[in-house]
Design an enzyme around this catalytic site. Sequence first.
Site, mmCIF file in Angstrom:
data_model
loop_
_atom_site.group_PDB
_atom_site.id
_atom_site.type_symbol
_atom_site.label_atom_id
_atom_site.label_comp_id
_atom_site.label_asym_id
_atom_site.label_seq_id
_atom_site.Cartn_x
_atom_site.Cartn_y
_atom_site.Cartn_z
ATOM 1 C CG LEU A 24 -1.467 -1.427 1.620
ATOM 2 C CD1 LEU A 24 -2.218 -0.650 2.866
ATOM 3 C CD2 LEU A 24 -2.607 -1.542 -0.089
ATOM 4 C CD GLU A 26 0.785 8.765 2.469
ATOM 5 O OE1 GLU A 26 -0.167 9.236 2.508
ATOM 6 O OE2 GLU A 26 1.364 8.483 2.846
ATOM 7 C CG HIS A 28 -3.077 1.410 -1.974
ATOM 8 N ND1 HIS A 28 -1.664 1.382 -1.663
ATOM 9 C CD2 HIS A 28 -3.874 0.865 -2.610
ATOM 10 C CE1 HIS A 28 -1.612 0.628 -3.182
ATOM 11 N NE2 HIS A 28 -3.254 -0.079 -3.866
ATOM 12 N N GLY A 138 -8.883 4.007 -7.580
ATOM 13 C CA GLY A 138 -8.708 5.028 -8.329
ATOM 14 C C GLY A 138 -7.754 5.824 -9.837
#
Length: 274
Positions: A24, A26, A28, A138
């Site tokens: 992960l 930033e 996520h 995203g």
Amino acid sequence: MQEISNEIIISGKSIGFVPTMGFLHEGHLSLVKASKSENDITIVSIFVNPTQFGPNEDLSKYPRDFNRDESLLSENGVDYIFYPNVDEIYPNGFQTYVVQEKISSLLEGAIRPVHFRGVTTIVSILFNIVKPRRAYFGQKDAQQCAVLKRMVTDLCFDLEMHICPIVREPDGLAMSSRNVYLSLQERMDALVLSRSLNTAAGIIKSGERDCAKIKSEAMSILTQVPSASPDYFEIVDFDTFETVTTLNSKKSYFLLTACKIGKTRLIDNQLIHL
Ligand code: PAF
């Protein structure tokens, strides 16, 4: 996981869901933040989905670090992590796939033929297990978002799709788990993706509407860097993902690029509203 989700739903609480392949960053965590602000309970899945990798892609070397992911998620207030193994998701005898027909065949789909079939299949499975009210993705994977939005509409998944903005490093590189593959020199070279998008956006802002001209300027930037080999720089309609030749006012488009930096294939995009 299904039992936990059922109990949450019966108690009248909403589930926000962030599907991930782990490692992960930033980007996520911005999805987690959005989910936490809009739902009672936030669930994150971590599953490196084998069916969305082609035979010559990076499945075996895809970066993984569950312990780091787990602490990041608990620091960020995630309620549950769904971390299944491959046999639980694809047991012996598994033979059902979800295929989104049109958008999936373009651009990334043309270059990575099994990719979107794997994505639509795993996301359907995860939606059926987690049963979210809202799901967060995203915009970095703009085509994936368009494919999944179409799938949710067409197959009447009873949930809301939330697409969150790209999170970038201070110098403009879009955050991606694959950035870890880049050497120091390649990390600098990789800025060529955002540079090509910014240049194209600048030309459009100054009035250019001919996509061939815009694309050729962007391509000339991508090809200036010796370690970069671009797969495409395209301008597509926001909803259909079809390539356009002339830009019209009052419409939205994606500028999209996919480019190899050394051996690492990166994608990036910019949304344009005219
Ligand atoms: O975007 C990703 O990380 C993956 O494609 C997803 C949506 C988690 C499905 O495996």
